[in-house]
Design a protein around this motif. Structure first.
Motif, PDB file in Angstrom:
ATOM      1  N   LEU A 263       0.825  -1.199   0.000  1.00 31.01           N
ATOM      2  CA  LEU A 263       0.000   0.000   0.000  1.00 31.01           C
ATOM      3  C   LEU A 263       0.865   1.258   0.000  1.00 31.01           C
ATOM      4  O   LEU A 263       0.556   2.234  -0.689  1.00 31.01           O
ATOM      5  N   THR A 264       1.963   1.228   0.735  1.00 25.18           N
ATOM      6  CA  THR A 264       2.887   2.355   0.748  1.00 25.18           C
ATOM      7  C   THR A 264       3.477   2.585  -0.641  1.00 25.18           C
ATOM      8  O   THR A 264       3.594   3.728  -1.095  1.00 25.18           O
ATOM      9  N   GLY A 265       3.816   1.510  -1.314  1.00 29.47           N
ATOM     10  CA  GLY A 265       4.329   1.629  -2.674  1.00 29.47           C
ATOM     11  C   GLY A 265       3.297   2.182  -3.640  1.00 29.47           C
ATOM     12  O   GLY A 265       3.623   2.943  -4.545  1.00 29.47           O
ATOM     13  N   GLU A 266       2.038   1.794  -3.433  1.00 31.52           N
ATOM     14  CA  GLU A 266       0.972   2.317  -4.276  1.00 31.52           C
ATOM     15  C   GLU A 266       0.819   3.834  -4.092  1.00 31.52           C
ATOM     16  O   GLU A 266       0.648   4.572  -5.063  1.00 31.52           O
ATOM     17  N   PHE A 267       0.850   4.302  -2.849  1.00 35.04           N
ATOM     18  CA  PHE A 267       0.764   5.744  -2.597  1.00 35.04           C
ATOM     19  C   PHE A 267       1.948   6.482  -3.210  1.00 35.04           C
ATOM     20  O   PHE A 267       1.792   7.550  -3.791  1.00 35.04           O
ATOM     21  N   ALA A 268       3.139   5.907  -3.076  1.00 33.38           N
ATOM     22  CA  ALA A 268       4.331   6.553  -3.627  1.00 33.38           C
ATOM     23  C   ALA A 268       4.268   6.615  -5.152  1.00 33.38           C
ATOM     24  O   ALA A 268       4.585   7.656  -5.750  1.00 33.38           O
ATOM     25  N   SER A 269       3.842   5.538  -5.778  1.00 32.56           N
ATOM     26  CA  SER A 269       3.767   5.555  -7.243  1.00 32.56           C
ATOM     27  C   SER A 269       2.664   6.495  -7.723  1.00 32.56           C
ATOM     28  O   SER A 269       2.824   7.160  -8.750  1.00 32.56           O
ATOM     29  N   TYR A 270       1.564   6.574  -6.997  1.00 34.54           N
ATOM     30  CA  TYR A 270       0.503   7.520  -7.358  1.00 34.54           C
ATOM     31  C   TYR A 270       1.015   8.951  -7.295  1.00 34.54           C
ATOM     32  O   TYR A 270       0.758   9.755  -8.188  1.00 34.54           O
ATOM     33  N   ALA A 271       1.742   9.274  -6.218  1.00 36.20           N
ATOM     34  CA  ALA A 271       2.269  10.628  -6.060  1.00 36.20           C
ATOM     35  C   ALA A 271       3.298  10.947  -7.142  1.00 36.20           C
ATOM     36  O   ALA A 271       3.350  12.074  -7.643  1.00 36.20           O
ATOM     37  N   ARG A 272       4.097   9.971  -7.524  1.00 36.10           N
ATOM     38  CA  ARG A 272       5.125  10.197  -8.531  1.00 36.10           C
ATOM     39  C   ARG A 272       4.509  10.383  -9.917  1.00 36.10           C
ATOM     40  O   ARG A 272       4.884  11.294 -10.659  1.00 36.10           O
ATOM     41  N   VAL A 273       3.544   9.540 -10.271  1.00 38.56           N
ATOM     42  CA  VAL A 273       2.948   9.595 -11.612  1.00 38.56           C
ATOM     43  C   VAL A 273       2.084  10.836 -11.779  1.00 38.56           C
ATOM     44  O   VAL A 273       2.155  11.518 -12.797  1.00 38.56           O
ATOM     45  N   ASN A 274       1.291  11.173 -10.773  1.00 43.06           N
ATOM     46  CA  ASN A 274       0.351  12.287 -10.896  1.00 43.06           C
ATOM     47  C   ASN A 274       0.888  13.609 -10.357  1.00 43.06           C
ATOM     48  O   ASN A 274       0.151  14.596 -10.328  1.00 43.06           O
ATOM     49  N   ARG A 275       2.128  13.614  -9.920  1.00 44.72           N
ATOM     50  CA  ARG A 275       2.760  14.827  -9.394  1.00 44.72           C
ATOM     51  C   ARG A 275       1.969  15.448  -8.252  1.00 44.72           C
ATOM     52  O   ARG A 275       1.791  16.653  -8.171  1.00 44.72           O
ATOM     53  N   THR A 276       1.467  14.609  -7.387  1.00 43.65           N
ATOM     54  CA  THR A 276       0.741  15.086  -6.205  1.00 43.65           C
ATOM     55  C   THR A 276       1.636  14.854  -4.991  1.00 43.65           C
ATOM     56  O   THR A 276       1.565  13.820  -4.335  1.00 43.65           O
ATOM     57  N   TRP A 277       2.464  15.824  -4.709  1.00 45.37           N
ATOM     58  CA  TRP A 277       3.439  15.674  -3.636  1.00 45.37           C
ATOM     59  C   TRP A 277       2.834  15.887  -2.255  1.00 45.37           C
ATOM     60  O   TRP A 277       3.507  15.729  -1.251  1.00 45.37           O
ATOM     61  N   TRP A 278       1.553  16.226  -2.197  1.00 43.87           N
ATOM     62  CA  TRP A 278       0.902  16.397  -0.908  1.00 43.87           C
ATOM     63  C   TRP A 278       0.378  15.070  -0.371  1.00 43.87           C
ATOM     64  O   TRP A 278      -0.001  14.976   0.794  1.00 43.87           O
ATOM     65  N   VAL A 279       0.352  14.013  -1.170  1.00 42.08           N
ATOM     66  CA  VAL A 279      -0.195  12.734  -0.722  1.00 42.08           C
ATOM     67  C   VAL A 279       0.671  12.074   0.357  1.00 42.08           C
ATOM     68  O   VAL A 279       0.150  11.683   1.403  1.00 42.08           O
ATOM     69  N   PRO A 280       1.994  11.911   0.177  1.00 42.45           N
ATOM     70  CA  PRO A 280       2.787  11.255   1.225  1.00 42.45           C
ATOM     71  C   PRO A 280       2.744  11.973   2.577  1.00 42.45           C
ATOM     72  O   PRO A 280       2.567  11.302   3.611  1.00 42.45           O
ATOM     73  N   PRO A 281       2.874  13.311   2.644  1.00 46.10           N
ATOM     74  CA  PRO A 281       2.758  13.944   3.959  1.00 46.10           C
ATOM     75  C   PRO A 281       1.379  13.755   4.587  1.00 46.10           C
ATOM     76  O   PRO A 281       1.260  13.605   5.796  1.00 46.10           O
TER      77      PRO A 281
END
Length: 48
Positions: free
Chosen positions: A3-21
């Motif tokens: 699940l952590t990898g899914e969140f990281a890949s989502y943030a990387r692909v969609n340029r949503t850097w607010w998701v991990p914080p």
């Protein structure tokens, strides 16, 4: 960990850097709630 990898890949692909914080903040809040819930009986029962 998947699940952590899914969140990281989502943030990387969609340029949503607010998701991990946001995920870290929610996990920290959940941890505080769980610890507070577990410690509440030991802190409150001696008062009564």
């Amino acid at each position: 960990m998947r699940l952590t990898g899914e969140f990281a890949s989502y943030a990387r692909v969609n340029r949503t850097w607010w998701v991990p914080p946001l995920v870290l903040l929610l996990a920290f809040a959940l941890l505080l709630i769980a610890v507070g819930h577990a410690a509440a009986p030991y802190a409150l029962y001696p008062l009564f």
